[in-house]
Design a protein around this motif. Sequence first.
Motif, PDB file in Angstrom:
ATOM      1  N   ASP A 139     -31.472  19.667  -8.383  1.00 37.08           N
ATOM      2  CA  ASP A 139     -32.599  19.009  -9.075  1.00 37.08           C
ATOM      3  C   ASP A 139     -33.498  19.167  -8.318  1.00 37.08           C
ATOM      4  O   ASP A 139     -34.223  19.647  -7.999  1.00 37.08           O
ATOM      5  CB  ASP A 139     -32.613  18.264 -10.214  1.00 37.08           C
ATOM      6  CG  ASP A 139     -31.551  18.423 -11.578  1.00 37.08           C
ATOM      7  OD1 ASP A 139     -31.424  20.033 -11.812  1.00 37.08           O
ATOM      8  OD2 ASP A 139     -31.047  18.024 -11.664  1.00 37.08           O
ATOM      9  N   SER A 199     -39.569  14.243 -14.544  1.00 41.35           N
ATOM     10  CA  SER A 199     -39.985  15.260 -12.903  1.00 41.35           C
ATOM     11  C   SER A 199     -41.419  16.070 -14.552  1.00 41.35           C
ATOM     12  O   SER A 199     -42.837  15.626 -14.344  1.00 41.35           O
ATOM     13  CB  SER A 199     -38.748  16.146 -13.094  1.00 41.35           C
ATOM     14  OG  SER A 199     -40.407  17.568 -12.466  1.00 41.35           O
ATOM     15  N   GLY A 200     -41.228  15.934 -15.933  1.00 44.18           N
ATOM     16  CA  GLY A 200     -41.696  16.597 -17.096  1.00 44.18           C
ATOM     17  C   GLY A 200     -43.165  15.806 -17.304  1.00 44.18           C
ATOM     18  O   GLY A 200     -43.959  16.311 -17.655  1.00 44.18           O
ATOM     19  N   TYR A 215     -33.892  12.241 -14.901  1.00 46.22           N
ATOM     20  CA  TYR A 215     -34.443  13.142 -13.873  1.00 46.22           C
ATOM     21  C   TYR A 215     -36.112  14.352 -14.481  1.00 46.22           C
ATOM     22  O   TYR A 215     -36.781  14.544 -14.328  1.00 46.22           O
ATOM     23  CB  TYR A 215     -33.570  14.444 -12.827  1.00 46.22           C
ATOM     24  CG  TYR A 215     -33.873  14.770 -12.217  1.00 46.22           C
ATOM     25  CD1 TYR A 215     -34.425  14.254 -10.424  1.00 46.22           C
ATOM     26  CD2 TYR A 215     -34.842  16.260 -12.121  1.00 46.22           C
ATOM     27  CE1 TYR A 215     -34.690  15.403  -9.217  1.00 46.22           C
ATOM     28  CE2 TYR A 215     -35.676  16.950 -11.308  1.00 46.22           C
ATOM     29  CZ  TYR A 215     -35.710  16.225  -9.265  1.00 46.22           C
ATOM     30  OH  TYR A 215     -36.271  17.249  -9.046  1.00 46.22           O
ATOM     31  N   LYS A 216     -34.806  14.753 -15.763  1.00 46.36           N
ATOM     32  CA  LYS A 216     -36.270  15.959 -15.996  1.00 46.36           C
ATOM     33  C   LYS A 216     -37.028  15.030 -16.508  1.00 46.36           C
ATOM     34  O   LYS A 216     -38.466  15.339 -16.918  1.00 46.36           O
ATOM     35  CB  LYS A 216     -35.201  16.496 -17.562  1.00 46.36           C
ATOM     36  CG  LYS A 216     -35.904  18.144 -17.955  1.00 46.36           C
ATOM     37  CD  LYS A 216     -34.964  18.529 -18.671  1.00 46.36           C
ATOM     38  CE  LYS A 216     -35.878  19.356 -19.597  1.00 46.36           C
ATOM     39  NZ  LYS A 216     -34.930  20.056 -20.520  1.00 46.36           N
ATOM     40  N   LYS A 217     -36.943  13.726 -17.355  1.00 50.39           N
ATOM     41  CA  LYS A 217     -37.901  12.805 -18.142  1.00 50.39           C
ATOM     42  C   LYS A 217     -39.275  12.747 -17.342  1.00 50.39           C
ATOM     43  O   LYS A 217     -40.129  13.054 -17.449  1.00 50.39           O
ATOM     44  CB  LYS A 217     -37.264  12.058 -19.055  1.00 50.39           C
ATOM     45  CG  LYS A 217     -36.471  11.998 -20.021  1.00 50.39           C
ATOM     46  CD  LYS A 217     -36.220  11.028 -20.848  1.00 50.39           C
ATOM     47  CE  LYS A 217     -35.334  11.651 -22.851  1.00 50.39           C
ATOM     48  NZ  LYS A 217     -34.816   9.758 -22.585  1.00 50.39           N
TER      49      LYS A 217
END
Length: 227
Positions: free
Chosen positions: A132, A173-174, A169-171
């Motif tokens: 990622d 970055s988002g 990570y997704k949270k």
Amino acid sequence: MREVCTRIYELLSRRYEIREGEFVGLVARRNLFEHLVAVLLSQNTNDKNAIRALSNLKSRLGKLTPEKVLSLDVGELAQLIKPAGLHLQRARRIVELASYLRDRLEEFESEVRRMDVLEAREVLMNLPGVGDKTADVVLLVYFGKPAFPVDTHIKRITTRLGFVKGGSYKKVSGFWQSCLPPDKYLETHLLLIQHGRAICKARKPLCHECPIKEFCEYYKSRGLRQQ
């Protein structure tokens, strides 16, 4: 929240000067292969170590190309990149990457440039050793696409501020993508890393010196008692 993020960006940009030589991803932007190798070297280590390893490679080979990397045996390659740590594992990944891109680097780069960010990210993550964060660094720094890479500093700062719960990570970055315009992604990414290195450290953060403490849940709950 956009106003808060804009204010954080403004305060950090007043506090820190971004020096290109302190970020391995900025140091290595001459060609895609060199950039990929540099970002692979930065995984699970700091930029100083990655820059030393990259410097060793470039001193030995000059411009980094798949062909030049493949001219080395794995043992020599591993010794050159030893400052980055995990040198045998990294050397094998770099050899795999060089083998994959040897006859298709220009074509691969052209294809990625034409893709939207989601498609390009998926293609990059099919490369050896690319996850990622590595994919997002390459997308943002090399290709100039709207991605927001998250390292340990950015995850720690975002969690302490109270902007995300759980800190995946997704949270993280988002969150930053949702509250900043794309033309501020790169600078904010670098400023947050600078802040994590200088003030918002993993151990004993210097909360009393923090320029963004007014927004920070961690400071409000603990920082005041530390002064």
